[in-house]
Design an enzyme around this catalytic site. Sequence first.
Site, mmCIF file in Angstrom:
data_model
loop_
_atom_site.group_PDB
_atom_site.id
_atom_site.type_symbol
_atom_site.label_atom_id
_atom_site.label_comp_id
_atom_site.label_asym_id
_atom_site.label_seq_id
_atom_site.Cartn_x
_atom_site.Cartn_y
_atom_site.Cartn_z
ATOM 1 N N THR A 34 -8.495 6.651 -2.086
ATOM 2 C CA THR A 34 -9.834 6.103 -2.186
ATOM 3 C C THR A 34 -10.875 7.203 -1.933
ATOM 4 O O THR A 34 -12.013 7.103 -2.402
ATOM 5 C CB THR A 34 -10.051 4.958 -1.178
ATOM 6 O OG1 THR A 34 -9.509 5.347 0.078
ATOM 7 C CG2 THR A 34 -9.367 3.689 -1.644
ATOM 8 N N LYS A 77 1.004 14.480 0.569
ATOM 9 C CA LYS A 77 -0.359 14.782 0.101
ATOM 10 C C LYS A 77 -0.529 16.269 -0.203
ATOM 11 O O LYS A 77 -1.518 16.684 -0.784
ATOM 12 C CB LYS A 77 -1.385 14.316 1.132
ATOM 13 C CG LYS A 77 -1.392 12.790 1.328
ATOM 14 C CD LYS A 77 -2.385 12.368 2.410
ATOM 15 C CE LYS A 77 -2.301 10.895 2.769
ATOM 16 N NZ LYS A 77 -3.000 10.023 1.789
ATOM 17 N N HIS A 84 0.798 -1.230 0.000
ATOM 18 C CA HIS A 84 0.000 0.000 0.000
ATOM 19 C C HIS A 84 0.823 1.269 0.000
ATOM 20 O O HIS A 84 0.265 2.350 0.191
ATOM 21 C CB HIS A 84 -0.939 0.039 1.203
ATOM 22 C CG HIS A 84 -2.007 -0.999 1.192
ATOM 23 N ND1 HIS A 84 -3.254 -0.789 0.646
ATOM 24 C CD2 HIS A 84 -2.019 -2.271 1.648
ATOM 25 C CE1 HIS A 84 -3.997 -1.875 0.787
ATOM 26 N NE2 HIS A 84 -3.259 -2.795 1.389
ATOM 27 N N LYS A 98 -14.721 8.263 -3.674
ATOM 28 C CA LYS A 98 -15.963 8.632 -2.964
ATOM 29 C C LYS A 98 -16.486 9.956 -3.495
ATOM 30 O O LYS A 98 -17.695 10.116 -3.737
ATOM 31 C CB LYS A 98 -15.701 8.721 -1.454
ATOM 32 C CG LYS A 98 -15.357 7.368 -0.831
ATOM 33 C CD LYS A 98 -14.700 7.485 0.544
ATOM 34 C CE LYS A 98 -13.999 6.176 0.877
ATOM 35 N NZ LYS A 98 -13.108 6.273 2.054
ATOM 36 N N LYS A 115 -8.167 14.101 4.264
ATOM 37 C CA LYS A 115 -7.310 12.900 4.263
ATOM 38 C C LYS A 115 -6.279 13.119 5.366
ATOM 39 O O LYS A 115 -6.216 14.204 5.938
ATOM 40 C CB LYS A 115 -6.612 12.739 2.909
ATOM 41 C CG LYS A 115 -5.924 14.036 2.407
ATOM 42 C CD LYS A 115 -5.315 13.875 1.019
ATOM 43 C CE LYS A 115 -6.311 13.985 -0.094
ATOM 44 N NZ LYS A 115 -6.346 12.796 -0.947
ATOM 45 N N ARG A 116 -5.492 12.080 5.699
ATOM 46 C CA ARG A 116 -4.441 12.297 6.676
ATOM 47 C C ARG A 116 -3.538 13.441 6.233
ATOM 48 O O ARG A 116 -3.330 13.668 5.038
ATOM 49 C CB ARG A 116 -3.610 11.012 6.855
ATOM 50 C CG ARG A 116 -4.354 9.924 7.617
ATOM 51 C CD ARG A 116 -4.762 10.385 9.010
ATOM 52 N NE ARG A 116 -3.603 10.476 9.876
ATOM 53 C CZ ARG A 116 -3.209 9.492 10.689
ATOM 54 N NH1 ARG A 116 -3.897 8.369 10.767
ATOM 55 N NH2 ARG A 116 -2.137 9.654 11.438
HETATM 56 C C1 26V Z 1 2.317 2.525 8.485
HETATM 57 C C2 26V Z 1 2.474 2.501 9.831
HETATM 58 C C3 26V Z 1 3.827 2.604 10.351
HETATM 59 C C4 26V Z 1 3.989 2.572 11.815
HETATM 60 C C5 26V Z 1 2.835 2.412 12.691
HETATM 61 C C6 26V Z 1 1.484 2.323 12.137
HETATM 62 C C7 26V Z 1 1.357 2.356 10.662
HETATM 63 C C8 26V Z 1 0.115 2.246 10.077
HETATM 64 C C9 26V Z 1 -0.021 2.272 8.703
HETATM 65 C C10 26V Z 1 1.083 2.423 7.910
HETATM 66 C C11 26V Z 1 1.011 2.410 6.421
HETATM 67 C C12 26V Z 1 -0.082 3.050 5.850
HETATM 68 C C13 26V Z 1 -0.120 2.795 4.363
HETATM 69 C C14 26V Z 1 -1.386 3.308 3.795
HETATM 70 O O1 26V Z 1 -2.275 3.703 4.510
HETATM 71 N N1 26V Z 1 -1.484 3.319 2.491
HETATM 72 C C15 26V Z 1 -2.650 3.835 1.825
HETATM 73 O O2 26V Z 1 -3.429 2.723 1.400
HETATM 74 C C16 26V Z 1 -4.609 3.114 0.733
HETATM 75 C C17 26V Z 1 -5.391 1.856 0.426
HETATM 76 O O3 26V Z 1 -4.694 1.081 -0.487
HETATM 77 C C18 26V Z 1 -4.259 3.904 -0.513
HETATM 78 O O4 26V Z 1 -5.440 4.337 -1.121
HETATM 79 C C19 26V Z 1 -3.392 5.108 -0.163
HETATM 80 O O5 26V Z 1 -2.958 5.758 -1.341
HETATM 81 C C20 26V Z 1 -2.195 4.666 0.639
HETATM 82 O O6 26V Z 1 -1.475 5.790 1.111
#
Ligand code: 26V
Length: 833
Positions: free
Chosen positions: A676, A574, A377, A680, A568-569
């Site tokens: 995503t 971004k 992701h 929406k 978004k975050r």
């Molecule tokens: C990384 C970490 C690192 C440390 C602790 C917790 C944590 C939690 C999540 C992540 C990675 C997040 C990756 C992510 O959210 N990717 C997003 O995935 C979406 C669904 O596929 C996509 O639409 C977004 O473009 C993408 O940024």
Amino acid sequence: MSAKKDMEPAGSEIELLQGPALPMTADAILQDFTHYFGRMLGRRTIQTQTPFLYQSVVFAVRDRLMERWGKTRNVLQRDDQRRVCYLSLEFLMGRLLRNALLNLDIEKETDEALSRIGLQLEDIYDREYDAGLGNGGLGRLAACFLDSCATLALPVTGYGIRYQYGMFHQRIEDGYQVEEPDVWLRAGFPWEIERLDFAQTVHFGGRTVAHKDDKGRMQYEWIDTHAVLAIPFDVPIPGYRNEVVNTLRLWSASATNEFDLTEFNAGSYVDAVAAKNAAENITMVLYPNAATENGQELRLRQQYFLASASLQDTLRIWTLDHGEDFSEFAAKNCFQLNDTHPAVAVAELMRLLIDRHNLGWDDAWEITQRTMAYTNHTLLPEALEQWPVAMFRNLLPRLLDIIYEINARFIQEVSQAWPGDTDRLARMSLIAEGSEPMIRMAHLAIVGSYSVNGVAALHSELLVKGLFRDFAELWPQKFNNKTNGVTQRRWLAACNPGLAALISARIGDGWVTELTELAGLAPLADDAEFQAQWRAARLPNKERLAQKIAKKTGVAIDATMLFDVQVKRIHEYKRQLLNLLHAVHLYDRIRRGDGDDLVPRAIIIGGKAAPGYVMAKGIIKCINNVARVINSDPSMSDKLRLVFYPDYNVTAMELICPAADLSEQISTAGKEASGTGNMKFMMNGAITIGTLDGANVEIREAVGADNFFLFGNTVDEIEALRGQYDPGSIIENDVDFKRVMTLIESGHFNRFEPHIFDDMVRSIREPSDAWMTAADFRSFVDAQAAVNDAYKDVAGWTRMSILNSAASGRFSTDRTMRDYNRDIWRLDPIALD
Ligand code: 26V
């Protein structure tokens, strides 16, 4: 009754599944509601402020799910079907009630039942807390997947963690983000069913010992461990009007009895209680994603806890039916890894098969490689997970042994394919050597899986050409794309009932389960009467959002303004900063008397910053400061508004996306895996302003270049720029940009807070700025000018809006799940009688 192939220990079936189904009438629902409210919860009077009304409604609805849930499980057991376990550290479910009523088709009846006792269903909906067990896109995607799988009758079980504290709440204080704990379980979570009978034990620490068994085979034992109990809580996942109810199984950590006793016998009662606490800490809190959170031991504990409990659960179900015969296991099971977060499952399955079920390495490895599938992701290097070998050795010594063995055999394979290519070996190894050797979880996931996919066409291409190139050369057939989607049940039917009704009135309601039917709207795009209805359906959504914004922020915005939305975050890639620079540019134009041709615009930005992400928090503060200046300047009042929407979450998006005119998808090309939110917004008739990044590329293709506001450097152009990027001269040579920077740098937005934006502003001027904000400023401002002109043409804009919705058919998770199923899962639908 059929031969008992049971997921549960044998026993005679209770009447629930044999007798008549509960009636779905208003009368019956009211009767059950009254029973729960009065008898179970012991309430006598109706007070809308209590959670009890909501709980009683949920119990009445849950009863109706329960019968269908039981039947779905029975059929699954009877048919001994191939199943998928979707392993994810995050399921961002949001609220469940409206979705459940929609899918069960009892919204009208429930509304009727409640109105008889003077209650409004809408108010009941509002009493539900979001189940915020995720950060953002990745977690919400998992939730949309579950809805689509149930609707397609695919036997997919979600496995996740029941965090005591979900995604933190965001409060804005003096413009700054302040985090507050999300105690979402305080009033109980009435959807879940605790299944103590299926608890599993997960081990940590200790050491491994090896000995030969009587046949001379090596046996490994993992001893002196700390054991933690994993207790599953099941949440029903109803399909859309198809009688299927799938399961989301969330694990909660609890101390084991043995564990307490050993500590107690070792001397200290207090230590025993403290140890109990340590065990329960594992599922205490969801990690907010940020690079700074990387490498935390508790996070690794969470990952292993989920992987181990879920695999043990699957093996428990398997052995009930098949004993110790694993010959068909790989044909009947698949584990989809949602990013690398649960990737330790690769090693854990090996351990369980070898140490618990006495398989040899080769048999166990074949099963593992035939059952694991990995979804990536993110391309951001800082988000790729690595764990210190030393930490792994302490926490999961037996797993480290196994990972080393996997690596040794893998290295062997690589050196046969590329003899003498030591650079390649070092690049591909599961272990990154160095002063602190690290385990590369993505490599473990790729080596252990039969499928590796990205989440949008561009993203998957970049994985194969870049990040995972070596692996794609070795195993080209493993790599594939699965473009993300969103569920139209939540993201159009439920959250935008006005527009949904208009659509259904014109083209029927088949789009609810076959989103490509929205294409039937395209011929209506120029129909003046339909256009007027389209606008009339969307206007109340804008009014509703304006009211909410006024209530939350005190800022008044008019529903006729152009709603320009980025939610978004908050992350540098971004580029909320780019959006802010444009807001300052508009402010500057209006101030200098150059705003006459501007349409009134409300710029709405929302999102959470990871608590440790200093720059992202600075961006929030800056947005709020600029907003205060703009919104308190009388000359801006009917022209420009800027608001920061606090505490953005799933429920907020349900209010926001039906009201947006313009969807901001402005990441640096090559950085957003998919996005995503973009889907929406599109579905609900917003038009995208975006870069060629993630799924934007496919959105633009689907809707046509004329109905999309494109700007910015492409991935290749960004790549070519690196090394010669000179933001200083870009700013110097663009009068608008220079004025914007001068305004900000002069302290215009932080009069009494000197220097607070220095780092942020400096990052824009930095030649090493990875996000290249300055490089895209001019084309962004130009694209926004095109937006401005287009919005003046009411018919033209409405046409684009309709065409966007009409072209959103591909972006349903129904399509995404069909793609996964065709290429990766190969499941048969559940065949209910
Ligand atoms: C990384 C970490 C690192 C440390 C602790 C917790 C944590 C939690 C999540 C992540 C990675 C997040 C990756 C992510 O959210 N990717 C997003 O995935 C979406 C669904 O596929 C996509 O639409 C977004 O473009 C993408 O940024």
